[in-house]
Design a protein around this motif. Structure first.
Motif, PDB file in Angstrom:
ATOM      1  N   PRO A 133       1.072  -1.450  -0.219  1.00 38.08           N
ATOM      2  CA  PRO A 133      -0.210   0.306   0.079  1.00 38.08           C
ATOM      3  C   PRO A 133       0.728   1.018   0.449  1.00 38.08           C
ATOM      4  O   PRO A 133       1.830   1.828   0.746  1.00 38.08           O
ATOM      5  CB  PRO A 133      -1.112   0.107   1.109  1.00 38.08           C
ATOM      6  CG  PRO A 133      -0.612  -1.677   1.487  1.00 38.08           C
ATOM      7  CD  PRO A 133       0.069  -1.929   0.867  1.00 38.08           C
ATOM      8  N   GLY A 134       0.196   2.714  -0.359  1.00 37.69           N
ATOM      9  CA  GLY A 134       1.076   3.634  -0.660  1.00 37.69           C
ATOM     10  C   GLY A 134       1.550   3.637  -1.765  1.00 37.69           C
ATOM     11  O   GLY A 134       1.330   3.129  -2.876  1.00 37.69           O
ATOM     12  N   ALA A 135       2.398   5.023  -1.614  1.00 36.51           N
ATOM     13  CA  ALA A 135       2.988   5.366  -2.752  1.00 36.51           C
ATOM     14  C   ALA A 135       4.573   4.114  -3.073  1.00 36.51           C
ATOM     15  O   ALA A 135       4.871   3.531  -2.370  1.00 36.51           O
ATOM     16  CB  ALA A 135       3.833   6.642  -2.554  1.00 36.51           C
ATOM     17  N   SER A 136       4.716   4.484  -4.276  1.00 41.92           N
ATOM     18  CA  SER A 136       6.014   3.363  -4.759  1.00 41.92           C
ATOM     19  C   SER A 136       6.867   4.625  -5.744  1.00 41.92           C
ATOM     20  O   SER A 136       7.096   5.401  -5.389  1.00 41.92           O
ATOM     21  CB  SER A 136       5.166   2.477  -5.612  1.00 41.92           C
ATOM     22  OG  SER A 136       6.530   1.092  -6.174  1.00 41.92           O
ATOM     23  N   ASP A 137       6.839   3.486  -7.199  1.00 43.85           N
ATOM     24  CA  ASP A 137       8.613   4.000  -8.024  1.00 43.85           C
ATOM     25  C   ASP A 137       7.114   3.809  -9.755  1.00 43.85           C
ATOM     26  O   ASP A 137       6.260   3.185  -9.587  1.00 43.85           O
ATOM     27  CB  ASP A 137       9.259   4.019  -7.365  1.00 43.85           C
ATOM     28  CG  ASP A 137       9.874   2.734  -8.182  1.00 43.85           C
ATOM     29  OD1 ASP A 137       9.535   2.315  -9.131  1.00 43.85           O
ATOM     30  OD2 ASP A 137      10.334   2.376  -6.953  1.00 43.85           O
ATOM     31  N   LEU A 138       7.484   4.850 -10.168  1.00 41.47           N
ATOM     32  CA  LEU A 138       6.808   4.322 -11.669  1.00 41.47           C
ATOM     33  C   LEU A 138       7.216   3.279 -12.348  1.00 41.47           C
ATOM     34  O   LEU A 138       6.234   2.649 -12.559  1.00 41.47           O
ATOM     35  CB  LEU A 138       7.067   5.523 -12.498  1.00 41.47           C
ATOM     36  CG  LEU A 138       6.399   6.798 -12.763  1.00 41.47           C
ATOM     37  CD1 LEU A 138       6.563   7.719 -13.311  1.00 41.47           C
ATOM     38  CD2 LEU A 138       4.670   6.665 -12.205  1.00 41.47           C
ATOM     39  N   ALA A 139       8.558   2.747 -12.296  1.00 40.47           N
ATOM     40  CA  ALA A 139       9.224   1.529 -12.897  1.00 40.47           C
ATOM     41  C   ALA A 139       8.310   0.329 -11.533  1.00 40.47           C
ATOM     42  O   ALA A 139       8.122  -0.201 -12.771  1.00 40.47           O
ATOM     43  CB  ALA A 139      10.567   1.481 -12.472  1.00 40.47           C
TER      44      ALA A 139
END
Length: 407
Positions: A133-139
């Motif tokens: 859950p939550g923010a990750s990265d585009l890759a």
């Protein structure tokens, strides 16, 4: 006569139907079924629910979902038997609300195999819910989408690219959506369905496509479609805003379908209009109407298929007369908090005899009140939706008895 509770606790008398509607045909669980003739004038998907295995850990608790595979697949055969397509592993199947990716992947493989066996059509949800859950990265978001796309493609299903909570939390603006979706569409082997799920269905998707301004979001959505010709079969719009959906479908490129996901206004959207709001021109072909990809068509399958076949015969008025009365039930099931509509869908499947219990993955059977469920029973029974009205009444009485209501 049965007495049903309202929100105040008062009981009202209701006389159940003795017979189902003519369009309702029972398909016994486990019986072999060849796909019925699909409607010709519209492509119609029912987003299908899953049946929990109530005897295993995970059916009503945290952890991997435990499914009753026989009952789950039997329900899909029921949908195919009426000529409907199946939208698999979507939010109706509790993606993001109890159904984790590992079980969704197995559901995709099993459902696609079942579709091949009976000659049915299946499209399967592709998301990023294997990410934390939550923010990750585009890759990471791209990689998660790619992993799920590969599972669907190998299984032989069509991909429905679902909205991603991880992308909503990670993206800094429209360009990040253009980058991720463009990358995914360029790699797709077959045209996909893009799914725009509004925040009323999932609050974590607020501001999807990079803006809370729906006009700006629509512009980004169309840029993705326009920039990837031949890669988008259609778009599924779940914003519960008929006017916005009509405006969007009129701007879609030729050959890109609009699949309504509007469980409040589906009869008028599927029937179509043929002209703009000011009467200044005609919209022909698929810009004049919406196809369908709807969670409400899970319980309404027999009535929905029968109604769309009236459109096949050119009977638009007959279609509206058949489907308009179902809207009261749909609006009830999808009332706020809309994301809990799955509870009513599974409840009606239990009453209709498609499964032998009312237990849901994640314990979601508790997400709606007893008066809400009682009203759902009444509305569905009034429509003649239950193949065996006596069974539905008996099961409704059992639920009331457990809750201490003397029906």
């Amino acid at each position: 006569m049965i007495r049903l509770p309202d929100e105040s606790g008062a009981l009202r008398a209701y006389e159940p139907r003795a017979e189902p509607a003519d369009a309702v045909v029972r398909v016994e669980a486990g019986a072999s079924a060849r796909a019925g003739a699909a409607p010709a004038s519209r492509t119609v998907f029912a987003a299908a629910h899953v049946v929990a295995d109530r005897f295993k850990e995970g059916a009503g608790a945290d952890g991997p979902a435990a499914l009753d595979w026989d009952a789950t697949l039997a329900f899909r055969r029921h949908l195919w038997s009426h000529g409907l397509c199946v939208a698999e592993a979507m939010d109706t199947a509790q993606r993001g609300m109890g159904l984790d990716w590992s079980v969704a992947a197995e559901l995709t493989r099993r459902s696609a195999a079942e579709a091949r066996a009976v000659g049915g059509r299946v499209a399967c949800g592709v998301g990023t819910d294997q990410l934390p859950p939550g923010a990750s990265d585009l890759a990471s978001v791209r990689g998660a989408y790619e992993e799920q796309s590969e599972v669907v493609e190998k299984a032989g299903g069509q991909a429905i690219v679902m909205a991603s909570r991880a992308l909503a939390a990670t993206a800094r603006g429209p360009e990040d959506y253009l980058e991720v979706y463009g990358h995914l569409l360029r790699q797709a082997r077959e045209p996909v369905i893009l799914h725009w799920l509004g925040p009323m269905f999932d609050p974590a998707l607020e501001g999807y496509w990079g803006s809370t301004d729906l006009d700006a979001a629509t512009a980004t959505f169309l840029r993705i479609i326009d920039g990837n010709p031949g890669k988008v079969d259609g778009v599924k719009v779940s914003l519960l805003d008929a006017g916005r959906e009509v405006a969007l479908r009129r701007r879609l490129p030729e050959g890109v379908r609009c699949y309504t996901g509007d469980d409040f206004n589906y009869p008028e959207l599927i029937a179509g209009d043929g002209g703009d709001a000011d009467g200044e021109g005609a919209f022909s072909g698929e810009r004049a109407f919406s196809h369908a990809l709807l969670g409400i068509f899970d319980p309404l399958a027999p009535l929905a298929a029968d109604a769309v076949r009236l459109l096949d015969a050119g009977d638009r008025d007959g279609f509206r007369a058949a489907l308009d009365p179902t809207v009261a039930l749909s609006r009830h099931l999808f009332q706020a908090p809309t994301r809990f509509y799955k509870t009513g869908v599974v409840f009606l499947a239990w009453l209709a005899g498609h499964q032998d219990h009312f237990v849901m993955v994640g314990g979601m059977q508790s997400a709606r009140t007893l008066p809400h469920l009682a009203r759902a029973y009444e509305l569905a029974d009034t429509l003649g939706l239950f193949p065996d009205p006596g069974l539905a009444e008996a099961r409704m009485r059992r639920l009331l008895d457990v809750q201490g209501v003397e029906a």
